[in-house]
Design a protein around this motif. Structure first.
Motif, PDB file in Angstrom:
ATOM      1  N   ARG A  47       0.831  -1.205   0.000  1.00  0.00           N
ATOM      2  CA  ARG A  47       0.000   0.000   0.000  1.00  0.00           C
ATOM      3  C   ARG A  47       0.863   1.253   0.000  1.00  0.00           C
ATOM      4  O   ARG A  47       1.341   1.680   1.048  1.00  0.00           O
ATOM      5  CB  ARG A  47      -0.893   0.009   1.236  1.00  0.00           C
ATOM      6  N   ALA A  71     -15.725   8.051   2.551  1.00  0.00           N
ATOM      7  CA  ALA A  71     -15.245   6.893   3.309  1.00  0.00           C
ATOM      8  C   ALA A  71     -13.980   7.209   4.088  1.00  0.00           C
ATOM      9  O   ALA A  71     -13.676   6.560   5.077  1.00  0.00           O
ATOM     10  CB  ALA A  71     -14.981   5.729   2.367  1.00  0.00           C
ATOM     11  N   CYS A  72     -13.236   8.206   3.644  1.00  0.00           N
ATOM     12  CA  CYS A  72     -11.934   8.492   4.247  1.00  0.00           C
ATOM     13  C   CYS A  72     -12.072   8.937   5.699  1.00  0.00           C
ATOM     14  O   CYS A  72     -12.804   9.868   5.999  1.00  0.00           O
ATOM     15  CB  CYS A  72     -11.222   9.571   3.451  1.00  0.00           C
ATOM     16  N   SER A 103      -3.801   7.332   6.409  1.00  0.00           N
ATOM     17  CA  SER A 103      -3.281   6.217   7.189  1.00  0.00           C
ATOM     18  C   SER A 103      -3.269   4.920   6.393  1.00  0.00           C
ATOM     19  O   SER A 103      -3.120   3.847   6.963  1.00  0.00           O
ATOM     20  CB  SER A 103      -4.068   6.054   8.478  1.00  0.00           C
ATOM     21  N   CYS A 105      -5.517   3.061   5.066  1.00  0.00           N
ATOM     22  CA  CYS A 105      -6.423   2.021   5.539  1.00  0.00           C
ATOM     23  C   CYS A 105      -7.091   1.289   4.397  1.00  0.00           C
ATOM     24  O   CYS A 105      -7.535   0.166   4.552  1.00  0.00           O
ATOM     25  CB  CYS A 105      -7.486   2.623   6.452  1.00  0.00           C
ATOM     26  N   GLY A 106      -7.194   1.942   3.231  1.00  0.00           N
ATOM     27  CA  GLY A 106      -7.791   1.279   2.080  1.00  0.00           C
ATOM     28  C   GLY A 106      -9.287   1.477   1.974  1.00  0.00           C
ATOM     29  O   GLY A 106      -9.928   0.870   1.113  1.00  0.00           O
ATOM     30  N   SER A 107      -9.873   2.320   2.805  1.00  0.00           N
ATOM     31  CA  SER A 107     -11.322   2.528   2.739  1.00  0.00           C
ATOM     32  C   SER A 107     -11.734   3.120   1.402  1.00  0.00           C
ATOM     33  O   SER A 107     -12.784   2.778   0.852  1.00  0.00           O
ATOM     34  CB  SER A 107     -11.765   3.473   3.852  1.00  0.00           C
ATOM     35  N   VAL A 109     -10.198   2.797  -1.544  1.00  0.00           N
ATOM     36  CA  VAL A 109     -10.083   1.792  -2.606  1.00  0.00           C
ATOM     37  C   VAL A 109     -11.255   0.821  -2.537  1.00  0.00           C
ATOM     38  O   VAL A 109     -11.843   0.442  -3.540  1.00  0.00           O
ATOM     39  CB  VAL A 109      -8.739   1.051  -2.489  1.00  0.00           C
ATOM     40  N   GLU A 110     -11.612   0.449  -1.298  1.00  0.00           N
ATOM     41  CA  GLU A 110     -12.707  -0.500  -1.115  1.00  0.00           C
ATOM     42  C   GLU A 110     -14.056   0.083  -1.484  1.00  0.00           C
ATOM     43  O   GLU A 110     -14.925  -0.616  -2.006  1.00  0.00           O
ATOM     44  CB  GLU A 110     -12.772  -0.896   0.362  1.00  0.00           C
ATOM     45  N   PHE A 119      -3.982   1.362  -4.974  1.00  0.00           N
ATOM     46  CA  PHE A 119      -2.757   1.731  -4.270  1.00  0.00           C
ATOM     47  C   PHE A 119      -1.601   1.764  -5.256  1.00  0.00           C
ATOM     48  O   PHE A 119      -1.500   0.894  -6.118  1.00  0.00           O
ATOM     49  CB  PHE A 119      -2.436   0.707  -3.178  1.00  0.00           C
TER      50      PHE A 119
ATOM     51  N   GLN B  64     -14.540   3.607   9.766  1.00  0.00           N
ATOM     52  CA  GLN B  64     -13.476   4.610   9.748  1.00  0.00           C
ATOM     53  C   GLN B  64     -12.558   4.513  10.957  1.00  0.00           C
ATOM     54  O   GLN B  64     -11.460   5.048  10.953  1.00  0.00           O
ATOM     55  CB  GLN B  64     -14.087   6.019   9.695  1.00  0.00           C
ATOM     56  N   PRO B  67      -8.585   1.937  11.187  1.00  0.00           N
ATOM     57  CA  PRO B  67      -7.144   2.241  11.135  1.00  0.00           C
ATOM     58  C   PRO B  67      -6.556   2.642  12.489  1.00  0.00           C
ATOM     59  O   PRO B  67      -5.354   2.461  12.705  1.00  0.00           O
ATOM     60  CB  PRO B  67      -7.035   3.407  10.151  1.00  0.00           C
ATOM     61  N   ARG B  71      -2.712   1.557  15.492  1.00  0.00           N
ATOM     62  CA  ARG B  71      -1.837   2.587  16.043  1.00  0.00           C
ATOM     63  C   ARG B  71      -1.840   2.636  17.565  1.00  0.00           C
ATOM     64  O   ARG B  71      -1.315   3.563  18.163  1.00  0.00           O
ATOM     65  CB  ARG B  71      -2.219   3.939  15.450  1.00  0.00           C
ATOM     66  N   THR B 151      -1.246  -8.100   3.570  1.00  0.00           N
ATOM     67  CA  THR B 151      -1.984  -6.937   4.072  1.00  0.00           C
ATOM     68  C   THR B 151      -1.580  -5.643   3.377  1.00  0.00           C
ATOM     69  O   THR B 151      -2.327  -4.685   3.381  1.00  0.00           O
ATOM     70  CB  THR B 151      -1.753  -6.734   5.577  1.00  0.00           C
ATOM     71  N   GLY B 152      -0.372  -5.603   2.824  1.00  0.00           N
ATOM     72  CA  GLY B 152       0.074  -4.383   2.170  1.00  0.00           C
ATOM     73  C   GLY B 152       0.822  -3.450   3.093  1.00  0.00           C
ATOM     74  O   GLY B 152       1.428  -2.492   2.646  1.00  0.00           O
ATOM     75  N   SER B 153       0.770  -3.719   4.403  1.00  0.00           N
ATOM     76  CA  SER B 153       1.526  -2.860   5.323  1.00  0.00           C
ATOM     77  C   SER B 153       2.475  -3.718   6.154  1.00  0.00           C
ATOM     78  O   SER B 153       2.301  -4.926   6.258  1.00  0.00           O
ATOM     79  CB  SER B 153       0.609  -2.057   6.234  1.00  0.00           C
ATOM     80  N   CYS B 158      -4.189  -2.652   8.838  1.00  0.00           N
ATOM     81  CA  CYS B 158      -5.631  -2.384   8.857  1.00  0.00           C
ATOM     82  C   CYS B 158      -6.219  -3.435   7.935  1.00  0.00           C
ATOM     83  O   CYS B 158      -6.641  -3.148   6.832  1.00  0.00           O
ATOM     84  CB  CYS B 158      -5.906  -0.965   8.378  1.00  0.00           C
ATOM     85  N   ARG B 161     -11.763  -6.729   8.422  1.00  0.00           N
ATOM     86  CA  ARG B 161     -12.990  -5.990   8.137  1.00  0.00           C
ATOM     87  C   ARG B 161     -14.115  -6.645   8.927  1.00  0.00           C
ATOM     88  O   ARG B 161     -13.989  -7.794   9.331  1.00  0.00           O
ATOM     89  CB  ARG B 161     -13.315  -6.044   6.637  1.00  0.00           C
ATOM     90  N   TYR B 166      -9.677  -7.847   4.502  1.00  0.00           N
ATOM     91  CA  TYR B 166      -9.476  -6.952   3.368  1.00  0.00           C
ATOM     92  C   TYR B 166      -9.273  -7.753   2.082  1.00  0.00           C
ATOM     93  O   TYR B 166      -9.842  -7.441   1.054  1.00  0.00           O
ATOM     94  CB  TYR B 166      -8.270  -6.051   3.638  1.00  0.00           C
TER      95      TYR B 166
END
Lengths: 146, 372
Positions: A47, A71-72, A103, A105-107, A109-110, A119, B64, B67, B71, B151-153, B158, B161, B166
């Motif tokens: 990502r 969504a962000c 951050s 999170c991918g929201s 994109v989803e 990404f 929301q 994420p 942290r 996961t990409g990170s 994150c 779901r 994800y």
């Protein structure tokens, strides 16, 4: 007194054990890379910051529905658009990502139903200026098309 | 072992450790009142990186807020993801597909191992041994690569779901995880030789930093701290969530209550996590990782919900009070290190400062999780 000698023995053994582990690793190849000269390929799912996806003509797939914006969690996407006269659809005129608050999170994109955001694999982003992290993604797409 | 000595309050001075100090591993400040080299008392001062995570839940939608979970405890973010997903799924009665449950367990356990590896490396570094850190980070790198590929990170995941994940894992991840298990078992033997059996480590940890059962219960300590003091409690075993009841694993318990016992608990936990991952990979079913029916907008019915998970540091509880709207009315996070840290003051009294810092390391503090 016996404790003293057993400690001495254990100490010598610990030392030799440590040396042995080091010796075994010594002839092995290093596991690290000398980074700026070589780097690892990024994973497909890595990502990085988001980017727009274009269609065959290079125009963005985005239909300005605003789902990603909503969504962000940190409001880092802002979209501008115009509605040309006589047309029902909006046209994207600006897609700005404020990466300083993203951050990943991918929201966005989803939430996209039109395959318009993904990404990127960008990770070399160090900078000392805040403005360098505010991306004009539409300009980026145009650059990619060229 | 530090001798019990008569400490006199009128001959003390204050020593400030932190907020930026390598031994506290983050922005934790400890105001130590010292009588010479001995600690009279130690007051922990918190709040340097308070970010209002609980309040943030009240003005974000449920999705929301996900994420934020990466942290809090940045070393075991996956377990926090799991806890939050679990409480919202309970509230909205969302069914999680089998495959997703297995993938969750695999990723959480991998994350637990990577967290313990960071702890091991950093702890031995605190005690003055530099080499193990390099080996630990090499092993951890394998886990980070595996988790990054799905996961990409690499750290602040994150990935979960509500009701699923994800994205799904692939064959490369499965084979990579299997070869990691083989590798890690070999490496564990090396750590056993290099670190566990080392006389300096044993002399510095055995009999030092004593925390008894009663103290753990009074402060609400959980995780390896409690298990090192003879409390046989692990959320995965005592209140099984997800599919943990299907796996055969041991909960390591040691009764000595010293820093060495906590050390041994974590080392044993790495092995047990490997066992769980192995079984999960063997039983991994096919199928979707997201439920077919899932509410588009998450609006839990009004009520009070709770879920607890076992993170690398102990019991992470999350209480959600919903008023039926899109945002939570109140979200309370009960983080394990917050409780574990507070016994430091009582336990370190009369200890030499060098032992106290070795004791602090054995508690495995992650400050962003204490200061939410």
């Amino acid at each position: 007194m016996s404790g003293y000698f057993s400690d001495l023995f254990l100490g010598a053994k610990s030392l030799l054990d440590g040396m042995w582990v080091t010796l075994k690793e010594f002839p092995k190849r290093p596991v690290t890379l000398s980074y700026p000269h070589e780097s690892v390929p990024m994973y497909r799912r890595f990502r990085g910051h988001i980017e727009l996806i274009g269609n065959e003509e290079g125009a963005p797939n985005c239909v300005v529905c605003g789902m990603c914006e909503r969504a962000c969690p940190s409001n880092c996407i802002s979209i501008t658009s115009v509605k040309p006269e006589g047309s029902k659809k909006k046209v994207l005129t600006g897609y700005t990502l404020d990466f300083t608050t993203c951050s990943l999170c991918g929201s966005c994109v989803e939430s996209c139903n039109f395959n318009a955001v993904r990404f990127s694999n960008e990770y070399n982003l160090a900078s000392t200026r805040k403005e360098d992290f505010i991306f004009d993604l539409l300009a980026r797409l145009k650059e990619q098309n060229q | 072992m530090s001798q019990p000595i008569e400490l006199q309050q009128d001959e003390t001075f204050v020593l400030n450790v932190g907020p930026q100090h390598p031994a506290t591993h983050g922005v934790l400040r400890v105001k130590m009142t010292m009588d010479g080299e001995y600690i009279y008392n130690a007051e922990t001062v918190l709040g340097y990186i308070h970010r209002m995570h609980e309040k943030m839940a009240e003005n974000r939608t449920y999705a929301q807020y996900m994420p934020n979970m990466g942290r809090l405890d940045y070393l075991s973010a996956m377990a926090f993801n799991h806890g939050y997903a679990l409480v919202v799924e309970r509230a909205c009665t969302i069914e999680v597909p089998e495959r997703a449950e297995y993938v969750r367990v695999i990723t959480v356990e991998l994350n637990r191992i990577s967290s313990h590896l960071v702890w091991l490396g950093a702890y031995v570094l605190d005690l003055g041994g530099f080499t193990p850190l390099m080996y630990c980070f090499d092993d951890r790198e394998q886990i980070l690569d595996l988790l990054e590929s799905v996961t990409g990170s690499r750290l602040t995941y994150c990935y979960f779901r509500f009701g699923g994940l994800y994205n799904d894992i692939d064959d490369a991840f499965i084979s990579g995880t299997r070869s990691f298990i083989t590798r890690m078992r070999k490496e564990l033997k090396m750590y056993q030789k290099l670190v566990t059996g080392n006389i300096i480590l044993m002399k510095r940890l055995q009999g030092h930093g004593l925390v008894d059962r009663d103290m753990c219960q009074r402060y609400g300590a959980t995780g390896p701290v409690a298990r090192g003091s003879g409390i046989n409690y692990d959320v995965r075993r005592n209140e099984p969530y997800s599919i943990y009841d299907r796996f055969d694993f041991d909960v390591p318990v040691f009764h000595e209550g010293d820093s060495y016992a906590r050390y041994l608990v974590r080392m044993e936990e790495i092995e047990q996590s490997l066992r769980i991952i192995e079984q999960a990979l063997d039983q991994l079913p096919d199928g979707p990782v997201n439920p077919e029916k899932k509410p588009k907008v998450i609006k839990p019915p009004a009520g009070d919900y709770y879920a607890a998970v076992e993170t690398a540091r102990g019991n992470f509880g999350i209480r959600l009070v919903s008023d039926g709207t899109k945002n939570a009315y109140r979200l309370k996070l009960r983080s394990p290190t917050y409780s574990n840290m507070h016994l430091f003051d009582e336990a370190c009294r009369g200890m030499l400062i060098a032992d106290a810092l070795a004791f602090m390391g054995s508690l495995d503090l992650v400050i962003p999780e204490i200061d939410r």
